[in-house]
Scaffold this active site. Sequence first.
Site, PDB file in Angstrom:
ATOM      1  CG  ASP A 145      -1.600 -20.621   1.388  1.00  0.00           C
ATOM      2  OD1 ASP A 145      -1.200 -20.419   2.550  1.00  0.00           O
ATOM      3  OD2 ASP A 145      -0.966 -21.315   0.565  1.00  0.00           O
ATOM      4  CE1 TYR A 167      -3.393  -2.809   0.909  1.00  0.00           C
ATOM      5  CE2 TYR A 167      -4.599  -0.739   0.851  1.00  0.00           C
ATOM      6  CZ  TYR A 167      -4.583  -2.129   0.811  1.00  0.00           C
ATOM      7  OH  TYR A 167      -5.764  -2.811   0.676  1.00  0.00           O
ATOM      8  CG  ASP A 213      -8.094  -4.876   1.433  1.00  0.00           C
ATOM      9  OD1 ASP A 213      -9.090  -4.343   1.945  1.00  0.00           O
ATOM     10  OD2 ASP A 213      -7.922  -4.976   0.201  1.00  0.00           O
ATOM     11  CE  LYS A 219       2.376 -18.125   0.070  1.00  0.00           C
ATOM     12  NZ  LYS A 219       1.546 -19.348   0.083  1.00  0.00           N
ATOM     13  CG  ASP A 235     -13.677  -7.016   2.213  1.00  0.00           C
ATOM     14  OD1 ASP A 235     -13.555  -6.266   3.208  1.00  0.00           O
ATOM     15  OD2 ASP A 235     -14.041  -6.608   1.097  1.00  0.00           O
TER      16      ASP A 235
HETATM   17  C1  IPM Z   1     -10.593  -1.155   3.269  1.00  0.00           C
HETATM   18  C2  IPM Z   1     -10.716  -0.719   1.845  1.00  0.00           C
HETATM   19  C3  IPM Z   1      -9.526   0.164   1.495  1.00  0.00           C
HETATM   20  C4  IPM Z   1      -8.274  -0.670   1.664  1.00  0.00           C
HETATM   21  C5  IPM Z   1      -9.588   0.793   0.100  1.00  0.00           C
HETATM   22  C6  IPM Z   1     -10.858   1.580  -0.091  1.00  0.00           C
HETATM   23  C7  IPM Z   1      -8.382   1.651  -0.183  1.00  0.00           C
HETATM   24  O1  IPM Z   1     -10.834  -1.790   0.989  1.00  0.00           O
HETATM   25  O2  IPM Z   1     -10.576  -0.292   4.166  1.00  0.00           O
HETATM   26  O3  IPM Z   1     -10.502  -2.364   3.508  1.00  0.00           O
HETATM   27  O4  IPM Z   1      -7.859  -1.380   0.749  1.00  0.00           O
HETATM   28  O5  IPM Z   1      -7.683  -0.604   2.740  1.00  0.00           O
HETATM   29 MG    MG Z   2     -10.971  -3.656   1.981  1.00  0.00          MG
END
Ligand code: IPM
Ligand code: MG
Length: 378
Positions: free
Chosen positions: A226, A144, A250, A194, A254
Amino acid sequence: MEKKIAVLPGDGIGEEVMAQALRVLTAVEKLFGHKFTTTHGLAGGAAFDKYGVHMPEETLKLCQASDAILFGSVGGPVADVLLPKWKNCEANSILNLRKTFKFNANFRPVKILPELQDISPLKAEVIERGVDMVFVRELLGDAYFGEKKTFIDENGRRKATDLSVYDEDQVASVAHVAFKTARLRRNKVTSVDKANVLENSKLWRTVVTEVHEQYKDVQLEHMLVDNCAMQLIRDPSQFDVVVTTNMFGDILSDAAAVLPGSLGLLASASLNSEGFGLYEPPGGSAQDIAGTGTANPVAQILSVAMMLRYSFNLEKEAQAVEKAVEAALKGGCRTRDIFKQAKAGAGEAAGTAPTSKLVNCQEMADEILTHLKQPVLV
Ligand code: IPM
Ligand code: MG
């Protein structure tokens, strides 16, 4: 208590879910006798329209002068991400805020309430083992923030690189956060990397293990990313605190966030070492449903709860909001994201809970407010 809050709704569903979250904040204010001064600022595409940038100085100053930041979401429709208004929108706004305020630890709690099994994509027998974990994601390192380049290589081809970097202080800092968090929970940390391939993951694992020396009462296990992706679906009950890198965090958070049923149900907090924080739903701007009034406001409302807890130390108030959300969901209120989920996943038992009722964004908040006004009943 008197507090100043910077409110940045952003783009897409940001405005509509934020409006509902602020109704809940106002109710808490009245119910518990606090004074929260909210000031709106522009971020993302909304800021671009007025200032030509995604994170204007005005907004940064507003955040600087506030006790906490309540963030909505930023970003444009998927098909338009390369248009000037949307190009680099997320990086220029949310990543800019993370960098400016040194938010290095991101908390994402994931919990499935037994009563809400019907909206989880997991099988009942998996849920019954108990799903209650928190992700502690490092937020300022990795690909990032490493050097980024797009260039023409020696063979005339277009090439792009994102350098994925960690220094030991970055790792140690978030490892301390994870171990301290585990002490307040079930005393277990799973560190995800990893290390069988990546140099920075080897450093990650070494430093986390060193920091663990100071937290011998906490159980530490290392897991490859993984495998972790698989274990999250196979048996999420094994996780308590998961600490991981920016990129893995990230993706994994999710995946984990959908276990309770929808990204629209979970909140997140990004904190710096001084305890200053930004609170946001991790689900994105969902431009496809923006303006339809059907978005799920729960994640934004739970972000308010996290703000009350982490930034203002108002535990009772935070719990009141969380309990009101739970009560609304247990009572069968379902926005479109979780209503669909129940139908698709439950086969014959479509809709499952007999009282299950399809509601819009505002109605969901109405129901939550009803329960908040009667804390005795929840
Ligand atoms: C999150 C989002 C952000 C990230 C994006 C919007 C830059 O996906 O907060 O998880 O990747 O960190
Ligand atoms: Mg995200």
